[in-house]
Write a protein that holds these residues in place. Structure first.
Motif, short mmCIF file in Angstrom:
data_model
loop_
_atom_site.label_atom_id
_atom_site.label_comp_id
_atom_site.label_asym_id
_atom_site.label_seq_id
_atom_site.Cartn_x
_atom_site.Cartn_y
_atom_site.Cartn_z
N GLN A 94 -45.60 5.43 -19.32
CA GLN A 94 -44.90 6.39 -18.45
C GLN A 94 -45.29 6.18 -16.99
O GLN A 94 -44.46 6.36 -16.08
N GLU A 149 -43.55 3.13 -15.64
CA GLU A 149 -42.12 3.36 -15.41
C GLU A 149 -41.86 4.32 -14.27
O GLU A 149 -40.93 4.11 -13.47
N PHE A 150 -42.68 5.39 -14.16
CA PHE A 150 -42.31 6.47 -13.25
C PHE A 150 -43.15 6.56 -11.97
O PHE A 150 -42.82 7.37 -11.10
N THR A 155 -43.35 5.40 -8.78
CA THR A 155 -42.43 4.58 -7.97
C THR A 155 -42.66 4.72 -6.47
O THR A 155 -41.91 4.16 -5.67
N CYS A 194 -42.25 14.07 -17.94
CA CYS A 194 -41.44 12.97 -17.38
C CYS A 194 -39.99 13.02 -17.84
O CYS A 194 -39.09 12.52 -17.17
N LYS A 195 -39.76 13.61 -19.00
CA LYS A 195 -38.43 13.56 -19.62
C LYS A 195 -37.50 14.64 -19.10
O LYS A 195 -36.29 14.43 -18.99
N ARG A 232 -38.76 12.47 -13.43
CA ARG A 232 -39.16 11.10 -13.06
C ARG A 232 -40.11 11.08 -11.85
O ARG A 232 -40.68 10.04 -11.52
N ASP A 233 -40.29 12.25 -11.19
CA ASP A 233 -41.21 12.32 -10.05
C ASP A 233 -42.58 12.87 -10.44
O ASP A 233 -43.46 13.02 -9.57
#
Length: 870
Positions: free
Chosen positions: A547, A550-551, A553, A832-833, A849-850
């Motif tokens: 996670q 992926e997240f 960023t 996250c979802k 996602r943040d």
């Protein structure tokens, strides 16, 4: 139990193959090597020949059986016997199997001696079917008997199990009919009103014995009712089976079988009525002061046996008691709690009372010879208890803890997370306990095909002493467990051990915790600064958590695949010195762990840390580490039972997630036996939780820790609710239902996600409460948890540590926060979802996602977006 699978996986044909596959199991079982070949022969030929050497017979002292040797002799290590397993299961499946497997409940009930009613039970049933006397008939019968065989005065009246309620009791006008009553028993009725009851019983001014046991009024009563009765009945010597401070010759005579229904005594007792008493059992009579004119060698010059177990006797010094007991010149046998009112040592008791030939049923010379200080050989077994109305399945579920044994499967890959429990067949289950056993039993997994898939479980039995015909065959229920592992306390699972000792240990523990005050925290003047690379480039992050890969960023961070190249190590694995050397992690890198954080993330350490810092904060349920505080837990359990309080407990492994091997029970034997499946804490269950639409729930909060000294912690605005699937109930069978009592559903079970703002809004409407008030209590509690860690373990501080923890919280029915546990590196899949809105403030949306962008911004860039400082 280890079960190493053979590499070949081919069928076992020879003894050499057998040893190759089962070598570890043979070593673990303890079976002498001289019996290995005989075991191989019996396993491969499926020989169950125990019936040719043993016989099972019922015991005279209650519903249990014992095993006798029928062979002429059997020498030590001369033979080995196979014992089949009559029932094998995992605990969550026990109730379902008993309900659904044909004949299983009936066989287990017969094996555990709870299959049916005894003669008294059958008589009781027959009485209920038409022959039961009414209260009026009982009274007429008592009056008639008094006229025919006495002076016409009824002095002893038993009105038990007659369904008497308050109105009926008043209508009987007992004090007018029986003004000379000395003893009155109203046990097992439906009396509820304290005031009415006190008014009625205090009309009997000559009353010496009163029994109100098992009436609803006792569940609600406090000391006030007892005090009122004692003031109104100044001659009362026994109240609810316990001696009053006014006890005298009548109470002692009752315990010595001098006085009873056939000989109630009179208001004026004759000269020396206890002169012929040789045996006196005063156990569990609540005696505080034994020095009493009724208890004297003048009254009982021939007393040779005395039992004073289970009495506090705290108002007499040991020296005064020794002086009193020495005066009984005929006293030869004594039973007393050790440790207890006469001290902590059996040897010292015998040296102080040299006329004793027996202490607690053990020959005095043997105790002195062995210098055995604590003597428990005469402990009475706990026997199954049930009522005629209780279903067979319920009887088995209560009784099975006296019979169960356990093992846990393993192969080269992993240990099975859930232990296996089993009941040996009728022969094996008839083996009773002895501290000096003549047989030994061990579980054994036979793999005829050379692999775990073909395994069949047995137990093996062999003699460890020479045994002759007619001897009882026994085993040690706690083989290999000594006092360093709390053997005496653990025997409570099968025997009635001295409650007074355990209550004393609990009270000392409780008083010590009550005196704790949270010490002030050391404060470091320098707060953590923003983490930056020297050249201004992005911070390199190594992680094994998908996670984050992926997240995360944000441009300030970049993912790297090499730990040694990273500025920040964020891993789900434990970073210890060994791992640092293996991977090349240096002291200049930031890690997502604090040193000694086990003090809050392992359940037993968490409770210990909080208790050392704060004692008994209201947000921590009473909690015991069973590996070190079993005696204190037993004492707490006994006090709750004595006082009529709820006794439901939850057992949790020290360091298992997702409620693996977690059990809810009110059975003390079960609590103790569950220690056998690994180290656990035992925590008072929150029996009255706040519910949402009738279902249990808990809350997962995310806590970010920048520093321990000074303590800098932040609460993420993202938190979520976890709901049970079934409506909440305390009905006994529900304790076996995972989806009723547990809330973690996102691992292979039906999972119902609910958005947090929606939950909060609906909860406020359902319960007419303000979530802001609840939230403040939760924040105060979480701050206190980390303050406890920082004060008790200041060595947690490390300037190169930053961490995220999951804190699980439950609300009770009064909406007070209760701490469940603290989790290292929590699973943040839901965060996250799902997008969610901030509960307080402007109600802005936090995008799933943040989530890790916010976490890393707070911990490493000193930002406070979507978090609040605690």
């Amino acid at each position: 139990m280890s079960a190493a699978a053979a590499s070949t996986g081919s069928r076992i044909e020879t003894y050499e193959d057998f040893v190759k596959v089962h070598g570890l199991l043979l070593a673990a079982s303890g079976l002498p090597q001289s019996l290995h070949f005989k075991l191989f022969e019996k396993l491969t030929s499926e020989t169950f020949d125990g019936g040719a050497h043993f016989a099972i017979e019922p015991c005279e002292d209650g519903p249990q059986r014992r095993l006798l040797l029928t062979s002429e002799t059997m020498a030590k290590d001369s033979n080995v016997f196979l014992i089949d397993h009559a029932w094998t299961f995992r605990l969550p499946d026990a109730y379902k199997q008993l309900q659904e497997v044909p004949g299983l409940a009936q066989r287990m009930a017969a094996l555990m001696c709870v299959e049916g009613d005894d003669d008294d039970g059958g008589l009781e049933q027959a009485v209920e079917n038409g022959g039961k006397m009414t209260v009026e008939e009982v009274l007429e019968s008592e009056i008639r008997n008094a006229r025919e065989s006495g002076d016409g005065f009824v002095r002893w009246l038993e009105l038990e199990e007659l369904g008497l309620d308050d109105t009926t009791l008043l209508s009987l006008d007992l004090s007018t009919k029986f003004p000379d009553l000395l003893a009155l028993s109203l046990c097992e009725n439906k009396l509820e009103n304290q005031q009415k009851l006190v008014e009625e019983v205090t009309k009997f001014k000559n009353l010496k014995g009163l029994w109100l046991n098992n009436n609803p009024v006792l569940e609600k009563s406090d000391c006030g009712m007892e005090d009122s009765i004692l003031r109104g009945c100044p001659k009362l010597e026994i109240y609810n089976s316990r001696f009053t401070r006014n006890f005298g010759v009548w109470a002692v005579g009752f315990c010595a079988d001098v006085y009873g229904k056939d000989n109630p005594g009179s208001g004026h007792l004759g000269d020396l009525p206890l002169q012929s008493v040789t045996s006196l059992d005063l156990s569990n009579r609540g005696i505080h002061n034994l020095i009493n004119k009724a208890f004297s060698p003048f009254e009982m010059p021939n007393l040779s046996y005395l039992n004073i177990r289970g009495n506090p006797i705290e108002e007499n010094s040991a020296s005064d008691l020794f002086g009193l007991l020495k005066a009984f010149y005929c006293l030869q046998s004594l039973e007393v709690d050790i440790p207890g009112p006469l001290g902590d040592s059996a040897v010292e008791i015998l040296e102080s009372l040299p006329t004793l030939s027996s202490l607690n049923g053990v020959d005095a010379s043997k105790i002195l010879e062995a210098e055995k200080h604590v003597v428990d050989s005469m402990l009475q077994p706990r026997l199954p208890e049930w009522t005629a109305e209780e279903p067979v399945v319920d009887r088995v579920l209560n009784a099975m803890w006296f019979y169960l044994m356990t093992y846990r499967l393993a192969d080269e890959e992993k240990l099975d997370e859930t232990p296996v429990w089993y009941v040996m067949d009728e022969l094996g289950s008839a083996l009773r306990h002895s501290d000096e056993p003549n047989f030994r039993v061990a579980p054994f997994l036979f793999m005829p095909e050379g692999n775990l898939a073909s395994a069949v479980s047995f137990s093996i039995l062999w003699p460890t002493q020479n045994v002759k015909k007619g001897d009882e065959c026994t085993r040690d229920y706690l083989f290999g467990i000594g006092e360093d592992k709390q053997r005496s306390a653990r025997l409570t699972a099968w025997f009635h051990t001295p409650q007074h000792y355990f209550i004393q240990e609990y009270e000392k523990h409780f008083n010590k915790l009550q005196s704790k005050i949270l010490p002030s925290l050391p404060v470091n003047s320098s707060a953590p600064s923003v983490v930056r690379c020297g050249d201004g480039s992005a911070l390199r992050v190594y992680t094994d958590i998908p996670q984050i890969e992926e997240f995360l960023t944000r441009p300030e961070f970049v993912i790297t695949n090499e730990p040694k190249d990273a500025d920040i190590i964020w891993t789900s694995m434990q970073i210890d010195e060994e791992m640092k050397k293996a991977v090349g992690i240096t002291d200049q890198q930031y890690v997502n762990q604090f040193p000694f954080e086990a003090c809050i993330v392992m359940k037993h350490h968490l409770a210990d840390t909080i208790q050392k810092a704060q004692g008994l904060p209201g947000w921590l349920q009473p909690t015991y580490n069973l590996e070190t505080h079993l005696s204190q837990l037993i004492g707490d359990y006994c006090v709750r039972k004595r006082d009529g309080h709820n006794n439901l407990w939850i057992l949790k492994p020290w360091n298992m997630a997702r409620t693996i091997d977690t059990t809810v029970t009110d059975n003390l034997s079960a609590i103790i036996r569950l220690m056998e499946t690994g180290p656990k804490i035992c925590q008072k269950y929150i029996e009255h939780p706040a519910l949402f639409e009738g279902k249990k729930f808990d809350l997962r909060y995310i806590v970010l820790v920048r520093s321990i000294n000074p303590l800098e912690i932040f609460l993420s605005d993202v938190f979520w609710v976890r709901l049970a699937n079934n409506p909440y109930t305390l009905e006994k069978h529900s304790l076996f239902e995972y989806e009723t009592h547990f809330t973690v559903m996102n691992y292979g079970r039906r999972f119902n996600h609910m958005n947090t703002p929606e939950f909060v809004s609906e909860f406020e409407k359902e319960h007419q409460v303000k979530w802001l008030d609840i939230h403040q209590r939760v924040k105060n509690m979480i701050r206190s948890v980390f303050e406890s860690g920082a004060s008790v373990h200041p060595e947690m501080h490390d300037p190169k540590s930053r961490a995220m923890y999951g804190v699980d919280v439950m609300l009770d029915a009064a909406f007070q926060a209760k701490l469940l546990e603290v989790t290292y590196c929590p699973d943040c899949m839901r965060a996250c979802k799902y997008d969610t809105k901030v509960i307080f403030g402007g109600g802005e949306t936090i995008r799933g996602r943040d989530f890790f962008n916010v976490v890393f911004g707070c911990l490493f860039l000193n930002e406070t977006v979507n978090v609040s400082q605690l």
